[in-house]
Each structure stands twice: as C-alpha cells, then as structure tokens.
Enzyme design. Structure first.
Site, short mmCIF file in Angstrom:
data_model
loop_
_atom_site.label_atom_id
_atom_site.label_comp_id
_atom_site.label_asym_id
_atom_site.label_seq_id
_atom_site.Cartn_x
_atom_site.Cartn_y
_atom_site.Cartn_z
N LYS A 36 1.20 4.19 -2.81
CA LYS A 36 0.87 5.59 -2.49
C LYS A 36 2.06 6.50 -2.75
O LYS A 36 1.90 7.64 -3.18
CB LYS A 36 0.39 5.69 -1.04
N TYR A 54 0.84 -1.20 0.00
CA TYR A 54 0.00 0.00 0.00
C TYR A 54 0.88 1.26 0.00
O TYR A 54 0.68 2.19 -0.80
CB TYR A 54 -0.89 -0.04 1.25
#
Lengths: 245, 256
Positions: A157, A153
């Site tokens: 990002k 993740y």
C-alpha cells in the site's frame, strides 16, 4: 452535483464491500460500470442486480496478479463502450502474518495482488483513458503508518501511494491520479483486528467504524470535475484514526 | 444531496478571492451564508449578490485577529441566520513588504508584521473556532475547514516566513482539533491550495507565478472555484468520515 452520465468506470475488486459501494454510487450518478473481480460468478450476479438491463454494467473476471487479465478487461471495456474515463483499483488481499513467520510465497502473493495488480491495471488503462480522466487507487492507512502483522500489505500500500504520485506526474495534465486510504471500514476484513484491539474504536476521533459508502463518496469526488485541480493527493477516510495516538 | 441545504456557514475573508468562492459555493448548495470580511464594503457586496440570487445571507465586518470583533460578528451571524454548523477559516494575509517588492526576508521583517500575520492567519482561526464550536457541540455535528497552503508544508519562495509558519500551524490546529472535536461529531479538515489565481496572487511578480505554473503537473494555476469545490466536499455528507485531512488543491505542485 456529481454527474457521471455517459462516463465509463473501470473498477477492479468490484465484488468486495468497498468495490460494490463504489459501483452502486457511480451507477447512481449515471456511470457505465465495467466491474472486474476474481470471483467471476459473484461479480456477474452483482452486475445483474445493479443493472438488470445490462446496458450500463459489464462484469468481467480479473485476477489482479495477471498482467494479461488487466489488458483483457481494458480492451473489453473499450470494445464495448469506446473508452475509459475513470479507473478505480480496489482489488486487494489483507492477510495476517508476522514478518518472522512469513513465507516468501506469502510476501510475493501480497505484493502481487496489492501492488503489481495496481501497476498492471494502470498500465493497461493509460492508452484508453480519455482526456480529463482520472485514476483513483485504493490504498490504506497501513501504507502511511505501517501495520502490525500485515507488513506485506502495508509495504504494497505504501508502494501504491508512491506509484500514485509518480503516475500523477507522468499523466498530467491529461489525467489526474489520486489515492484514497480507508481506515477501519465495517465488514469482515476488520473483525479480527477489532477483536484483538477493541480500543481502536474509542481511539478513533469519530468513535466509530466507517462504511463502504463513505469510502465510495470520496472516490466519486476525486473522479469528478469537482476535483479537477486535485492530483497526486491521498485522502484518508478513517474518522481521524491517522492522527490519533 | 450534499447535505448543505438549511445549514448555516460562516466564511472568513469572504469578500473576495478564494473566500468569496467558498461562500458562494456553499450558498449555491443551499446553505445560508455569513460573509465575514474585514472590509465591510466587500462583505456587503458579496452578501447582497448572494441575496439577489435568493440566498439567505448576511454580511459581517470583523477583524478575525480581534476577539471582541469576532464574537460580535458571530453573534450577528447567529442572530440573523441561526446556529452556525460550518466554519471556513479562510481569512489570511501575505504581506509583500520586502525592499524588492517581494515578501520581506528575515532581517527586514518587522516584529509588528510577524505578529499581524499570526493574528490574522492563525489566531483568527482559533478565535472563530472558539466562538462557533459551542453551537456545533449543541447540535452534535458540524464541520470546520481551514485554508492552509502548500507553503505550510514545504519551502515556497513566494511567501514570507510568517505566512509559511501560520499555514503550517493551521495543519497542527486542524489535526489537533479533529482529535478533540471528533467525539462531538465535528469534522475538522484543511485544504492546502497551490498557486490560485486571486487578487492576493496578483501581488506577486508574473514571472514567479509562471515558474509555479511550469512546476505544476497540471500546467496551470488553479481557480478559487476549484478550491471552493474541495471545501464544499469536505463539509458535505459525502466526507462524513473524513477528518484530520489536509487536502492539496495544487494541480500536483510539490505533492507534499
């Protein structure tokens, strides 16, 4: 002060907590909202509740991992409303897994939703974005500081932040591109994290979780003319957690 | 709607340029505004213009680098308008005293000039925050925005080392105070303008400004009003969970 009357918003991940708050705020400011989510039924229910007449809201299914879906929703937005003035990418997937135990499929799924999906949506919207339009990508504090047990993740990002700046360069001066990095925002996503690390709240300078509405307010600012000289920027919405030790 | 109605704002360096635009934007949003400037005439003119538009305002002349001067100015502002809820640290100088008419380089910069820039650009922010934070603490809320610069984040040929050092220091000042004052409900943020069309900027050679314009993705210089709108956003209810943030208003220049 912010007036989105007649402006067309294309919002992905619009049936999530942050997505819904963005949709409500933009709709209240007068925007026409094209709302997409993987959850087609839930999205349609929300759109009906938001705009019972259906004149200023359109719900569509979009799976972030499919480039074709991104093309389809951009074309549908333009077919119905003529153009896109703002693209906000809020679709995301947040799963917990240590790198040593992460399967290739888990890694790829996170990158596909959290990074590939942003690329697909931006690429699809570019030809239709009006002069003076704006893109806001929802990133995360994880993209700046890393995130324990969420490396896939965080990597996606971080990639979104660099994608944002690169797009700001490519699309200027016609279109501005910025990012918003939420921290700990009230909702089911942060509950396991808070349960494991309850000190996160006292460590936050503002001593509380944020709300989805507070993220939406910053997104609205960046999409508005008030931010017309702001591009390539990332605004943290985390009560100061990014500067806390 | 922005939550500015009835708030009292103190803006330093409010006599002209970016400071004036920030003060006027808050006034337009419904706040009462103290226009602080070292030039009493400019402060009076700006405050009077606001008053003529029906804004509760006061002019305060002060040298932000001088503690007694700041305290007297804050006392006058509070006495006239009430407790200060928003502070904008904008006052700044960028001397161009080099032998070529540009900023002095190391070796030709006097220690006196270095100290003066630190006094105005950095100590001024400390003194003003020291004077107004007690009112914010008492109210359990408040916001401070300091005007930094992209020159505080990366090399920028136009300014001197003193200016760059103070603008970088304002970022540390902002992040530290955001941590220290967050529990009191006070947000502390900064804006980092790029090249903005102001009287200060016109002291720079036209070709230098043109070079920046071409290096700026939005292909233009910014306006004071554009910096003001970002400050207004940071002091609004909309940015209630934003603190410790440094927001570039630079048209994508450098993206530091």
């Amino acid at each position: 002060m912010i007036d989105f009357s007649g402006k067309v918003l294309l919002l992905t991940g619009a049936n999530g907590a942050i997505g819904r708050a963005i949709a409500r705020l933009f709709h209240r400011h007068g925007a026409i909202c094209v709302l997409t989510d993987l959850d087609e039924v839930g999205m349609a229910d929300f759109a009906r509740e938001l705009d019972p007449g259906g004149r200023r809201a359109l719900a569509l299914r979009q799976d972030a991992v499919h480039a074709g879906d991104a093309e389809h929703v951009a074309e549908a937005a333009v077919a119905r409303f003529g153009r896109i003035d703002a693209l906000v990418t809020a679709a995301g997937l947040y799963r917990e897994r240590l790198v040593g135990e992460m399967s290739e499929a888990e890694w790829r799924q996170s990158i596909a939703i959290n990074l590939d999906g942003v690329f697909y949506s931006c690429r699809a919207a570019i030809p239709h974005l009006s002069e003076g339009g704006a893109i806001v990508n929802i990133a995360s504090m994880a993209g700046h500081r890393g995130s324990y047990a969420h490396a896939h993740y965080a990597a996606a990002k971080g990639g979104t932040l660099s994608l944002t700046r690169s797009l700001a360069l490519e699309l200027a001066p016609r279109i501005r591109v910025n990012a918003v990095s939420p921290g700990l925002i009230e909702g089911p996503m942060v509950q396991p994290l808070i349960a494991r690390k309850p000190e996160l709240i006292p460590n936050t300078p503002m001593r509380r979780l944020g709300t989805a509405e507070e993220v939406a307010g910053v997104v609205a600012f960046l999409c508005s003319d008030l931010a017309r000289f702001v591009t390539g920027e990332t605004i943290h919405v985390n009560g100061g957690l990014h500067i806390a030790s | 709607m922005t939550g500015h109605a009835g708030k009292v704002v103190l803006v330093t360096g409010a006599g002209r340029g970016i400071g004036r635009a920030i003060a006027d934007a808050h006034a337009e949003a419904g706040a009462a505004v103290a226009y602080l400037d070292h030039d009493a005439g400019l402060a009076e003119e700006a405050a009077a213009a606001a008053a003529a538009r029906g804004v509760k305002s006061v002019a305060v002349a002060a040298d932000v680098g001088d503690e007694a001067s700041v305290n007297a100015a804050v006392a006058k502002a509070v006495e006239t308008l009430g407790p200060i809820g928003i502070l904008i640290n904008n006052a700044g100088i960028s001397p161009k005293s080099g032998s070529d008419g540009k900023r002095a380089r190391l070796g030709e910069m006097s220690a006196a000039e270095w100290r003066r820039v630190l006094d105005v650009n950095l100590t001024g922010a400390f003194l003003c925050a020291s004077a107004v934070v007690p009112f914010m603490r008492a109210a359990g809320r408040g916001s401070i925005v300091s005007v930094s610069s992209v020159a505080g984040k990366t090399y920028c040929d136009i300014v001197g080392v003193h200016y760059a050092a103070t603008k970088a220091a304002l970022i540390g000042f902002t992040k530290h105070l955001a941590g220290e004052l967050g529990p009191d409900g006070i947000t502390v943020n900064a804006v980092a303008p790029g090249r903005i069309d102001t009287p200060l900027m016109r002291g720079t050679a036209a070709e230098a400004n043109e070079a920046v314009r071409l290096a700026t993705p939005l292909r233009r210089l910014g306006s004071p009003e554009e910096v003001a709108q970002t400050c207004l956003f940071l002091t609004s209810d909309q940015a209630a969970f934003v603190t410790g943030q440094v927001c570039d208003v630079a048209g994508g220049w450098l993206m530091t």
